[in-house]
Write a protein that holds these residues in place. Structure first.
Motif, short mmCIF file in Angstrom:
data_model
loop_
_atom_site.label_atom_id
_atom_site.label_comp_id
_atom_site.label_asym_id
_atom_site.label_seq_id
_atom_site.Cartn_x
_atom_site.Cartn_y
_atom_site.Cartn_z
N PRO A 223 1.38 -1.26 -0.48
CA PRO A 223 0.02 -0.29 0.20
C PRO A 223 0.70 1.52 0.19
O PRO A 223 0.02 2.58 -0.48
N ALA A 224 2.23 1.15 -0.10
CA ALA A 224 3.15 1.88 0.15
C ALA A 224 2.42 3.02 -1.28
O ALA A 224 2.48 2.92 -2.41
N LEU A 225 2.82 4.60 -0.53
CA LEU A 225 2.54 5.04 -1.84
C LEU A 225 3.77 6.08 -2.92
O LEU A 225 3.40 7.01 -4.01
N GLU A 226 5.11 6.05 -2.24
CA GLU A 226 6.05 6.91 -2.68
C GLU A 226 6.55 5.95 -3.42
O GLU A 226 6.63 4.81 -3.54
N ALA A 227 7.98 6.11 -3.90
CA ALA A 227 8.97 5.34 -4.48
C ALA A 227 10.55 6.19 -3.83
O ALA A 227 10.33 7.02 -3.44
#
Length: 608
Positions: A170-174
Motif C-alpha cells: 500500500p505504499a504510495l511513494e518511490a
C-alpha cells in the motif's frame, strides 16, 4: 401502528425495515423482502422472529402488514391480541413485512485488492473500492486493482539524473537513487542529483602541486595536471609532481653556484663563488676574479702598494712604500712616515730637537735646544749647557747660580741678611729689616728693633698696658686684665678696658640693677610687678632674674591672660559651667583672646 413499532420489530429480528412498496403485489413484496411464504407473510415473519404462529409471537404484537389483493383491500392484517386483521387504517400508513437485505458482497464481485461495500436494499449490487496503493474499478470482472506506479506518472518524485523505484502497495511513494557519477537524495524537491566532483572530495586523486579537473558524470575520476614549474603525472598515487630543477641544464658559469628557484618559477639563480663577481650565468658576464685592489673597497692605505690575492681569497696584501711603516691597511695601522727621530737610531743629542725629513727620506735634522750649544748630533759635538754666570749678572752680596738649559739666564740670590733681586742691574742686595717685612717676629702690641745683617732677627718689647716676651711665636703681649682682681659684684659681668687703660667696667646681668661694683651699690633683682603689669583682678608674681617680666594669673572666677597690655585680654568674669546656651556668648571673647596671644608670641619670636 407507527413506523417505530415496525422498525423495532424488524431490528429485533435482525432484519431491515422495508418500504411500504405501494402498488406492488404480494409477489413483488416477496421479491423485495426475500420472504418464502408470500400468501401468509405474517406466518413467515413470526417464524423468523419466534418460530411460532403469529398469535404466539409477542414481538409481532401490534405489528401490521399490508395485504394487497386480499379480501381486505386497503386494509392491513396483523397481530393485535388474537385478531389477525384490523381495518380502518389508511393505506399510506400501512407497512410491509420486515425485509432481509441481500448482501451483494457475498458473491465476491470485487478484486482481491479492493474493498466491497454492499449497497442497501432495494439495491442488489455493491461498490468496489481499490485499496490504498492500487488503482482501477475494483471489480473482479472489470479493470480490477493494479499497483499505482509512482514513477510512471506526472508526479514522478525523482530528479532527472536519478533512478525511480516504486515501493509496492500500500505504499504510495518511490525510492530515488542518483545515477552513477551523481550524488544527492535524488528527489526533485530535495537536493536532487549533482555531479560528484572528484576533485573536491577526500579522495582527490591529484598531487598537492597539481590542478585537478573533474570528469563529468557518469565518470567518477578526474584529470591531474602538474602546476607550472612541476613535472610528473600529477596523481597522488603516481609519480606526483616534483619541482623542475632548472640547474639540470647547467645555466651557470663554472665558478658559480646554481640554486633552483622553487616552482612555479622555471629558472635558477646563479651566484658567483667567493672571490668572483659577475651575473654568474654561462651566457652572461659569467664570474671573474674580484680584484680587491681595483674597486672602491681597496683595503690598502694611500701610501701602500696593493697586491690582489687570487680567488677564492677576497683580500689583498698591502705593503707600505719606501719611507713609510705600518701594516699598510686602511682600517689598520696604515702607513705612516718613518720618523727617524722616534726610532732607536735617532741621530740627535739628548738636548737637541730632532726634525724628521719627510719620506721617502730616511734621515733627520738635529738642532740644540734653547740654552744649549753645539751641532746637536749624538755622534758630533752634541749640545752643552750655556753658563749664564760667566757674564757676572749678580750683585756683590749675591750668589750666582746658572739656570740649567733650556733657561738662558742665572739666578742671583742675596746672601744671608740681605734682600733684593740680587742682580747687578736690579735692586741688588740690601740689609733685611726683620721688623719691616711680613716675617716681623714681634707681637702686634710690641715694638720691634732690627738686628743688623748678617743677623736675621730683632728685639721685641711689649707696649704700655701689655705684658709678655713680645714675640709673635712666644708669649706675645697680652692685655693686663683688670677683672682678675674681682672688682665686680657676683651678678655683674666684668669687662676689662683695653690698654693703655688699666681698669675694668662692671655691668649687672639681665634682671638685676645697680652699679655692679663690689665697693658700690652692687646688683639687686628687678621686681617687674612694680610697674603693675597685671589686671586689677589678677595676682602678679615677679619672675626671678634673669627674667625681666612677671606672671599674671586671673583670680578665681575670672578668665584671661591677666595682663593690661594693649594686646592682653585682662581678666573677665568666667561663666558658670552648664549655664545653658548663653555660654556661647563668651566664644567670641575667647577667640579674640587666643588671637591676641598668638599675635604676642609671633611678635616676640620675630624680635628674638
Amino acid at each position: 401502528m407507527s413506523s417505530a413499532n415496525v422498525k423495532a420489530a424488524c431490528d429485533a429480528a435482525g432484519l431491515l425495515t422495508p418500504c411500504p412498496a405501494p402498488g406492488s403485489s404480494c409477489q413483488g413484496d416477496c421479491v423485495l423482502t426475500g420472504l418464502n411464504n408470500c400468501p401468509y407473510p405474517m406466518n413467515e415473519l413470526s417464524q423468523q422472529l419466534c418460530g411460532t404462529m403469529p398469535n404466539g409471537c409477542a414481538q409481532l404484537d401490534q405489528t401490521y402488514v399490508a395485504m394487497r389483493g386480499t379480501w381486505r383491500s386497503g386494509s392491513a392484517c396483523g397481530v393485535a391480541g388474537s385478531v389477525w386483521c384490523t381495518t380502518g387504517n389508511s393505506y399510506y400508513n400501512k407497512y410491509a413485512l420486515c425485509a432481509k437485505d441481500i448482501n451483494a458482497c457475498s458473491s465476491n464481485p470485487c478484486h482481491a485488492q479492493a474493498t466491497c461495500s454492499d449497497n442497501p436494499a432495494p439495491a442488489l449490487d455493491a461498490n468496489c473500492t481499490c485499496n490504498v496503493g492500487y488503482a482501477g474499478d475494483g471489480r473482479a470482472n472489470g479493470t480490477g486493482c493494479s499497483d499505482i506506479n509512482t514513477c510512471s506518472n506526472s508526479s514522478n518524485p525523482c530528479h532527472a539524473q536519478a533512478t525511480c523505484t516504486d515501493n509496492p502497495a500500500p505504499a504510495l511513494e518511490a525510492n530515488c537513487t542518483c545515477n552513477v557519477g551523481y550524488a544527492g537524495d535524488g528527489r526533485a524537491n530535495g537536493t536532487g542529483c549533482s555531479d560528484i566532483n572528484t576533485c573536491l572530495s577526500s579522495s582527490n586523486p591529484c598531487h598537492a602541486q597539481a590542478t585537478c579537473t573533474d570528469n563529468p558524470a557518469p565518470a567518477l575520476d578526474a584529470n591531474c595536471t602538474c602546476n607550472v614549474g612541476y613535472t610528473g603525472d600529477g596523481r597522488a598515487n603516481g609519480s606526483g609532481c616534483s619541482d623542475i630543477n632548472a640547474c639540470s641544464s647547467n645555466p651557470c658559469h663554472a665558478q658559480a653556484t646554481c640554486t633552483d628557484n622553487p616552482a612555479p618559477a622555471l629558472g635558477a639563480n646563479c651566484t658567483c663563488n667567493v672571490g668572483y663577481a659577475g651575473d654568474g650565468r654561462a651566457n652572461g658576464s659569467g664570474c671573474s676574479d674580484i680584484n680587491t685592489c681595483s674597486n672602491s673597497s681597496n683595503p690598502c692605505h694611500a701610501q701602500a702598494t696593493c697586491t690582489d690575492n687570487p680567488a677564492p681569497a677576497l683580500d689583498a696584501n698591502c705593503t707600505c712604500n719606501v719611507g713609510y711603516t705600518g701594516d699598510g691597511r686602511a682600517n689598520g695601522t696604515g702607513c705612516s712616515d718613518i720618523n727617524t727621530c722616534l726610532s732607536s737610531s735617532n741621530p740627535c743629542h739628548a738636548q737637541a730637537t730632532c726634525t724628521d725629513n719627510p719620506a721617502p727620506a730616511l734621515d733627520a735634522n738635529c738642532t740644540c735646544n734653547v740654552g744649549y750649544t753645539g751641532d746637536g748630533r749624538a755622534n758630533g759635538s752634541g749640545c752643552s749647557d750655556i753658563n749664564a754666570c760667566s757674564s757676572n749678572p749678580c750683585h756683590a752680596q749675591a750668589t750666582c747660580t746658572d739656570n740649567p738649559a733650556p733657561a738662558l739666564g742665572a739666578n742671583c740670590t742675596c746672601n744671608v741678611g740681605y734682600a733684593g733681586d740680587g742682580r747687578a742691574n736690579g735692586s741688588g742686595c740690601s740689609d733685611i729689616n726683620t721688623c719691616s717685612n711680613s716675617s716681623n717676629p714681634c707681637h702686634a702690641q710690641a715694638t720691634c728693633t732690627d738686628n743688623p745683617a748678617p743677623a736675621l732677627d730683632a728685639n721685641c718689647t711689649c707696649n704700655v698696658g701689655y705684658t709678655g716676651d713680645g714675640r709673635a711665636n712666644g708669649t706675645g703681649c697680652s692685655d693686663t686684665n683688670a677683672c682678675s682682681s674681682g672688682p665686680c659684684h657676683a651678678h655683674a659681668n666684668c669687662t676689662d678696658n683695653p690698654p693703655p687703660a688699666l681698669d675694668a667696667n662692671c655691668t649687672c646681668t639681665a634682671g638685676y640693677t645697680g652699679d655692679g661694683r663690689v665697693n658700690g651699690t652692687g646688683c639687686s633683682d628687678i621686681n617687674a610687678c612694680s610697674s603693675n603689669p597685671c589686671h586689677a583682678n589678677a595676682t602678679c608674681a615677679d619672675n626671678p632674674a634673669p627674667a625681666l617680666d612677671a606672671s599674671c594669673t586671673c583670680n578665681a572666677g575670672y578668665a584671661g591672660d591677666g595682663t593690661v597690655s594693649v594686646n592682653g585680654t585682662g581678666c573677665s568674669l568666667q561663666p558658670v559651667s552648664g549655664a545653658g546656651s548663653s555660654d556661647t556668648q563668651y566664644l567670641p571673647t575667647i577667640a579674640y583672646t587666643l588671637a591676641i596671644i598668638v599675635s604676642i608670641v609671633y611678635e616676640r619670636a620675630i624680635w628674638e
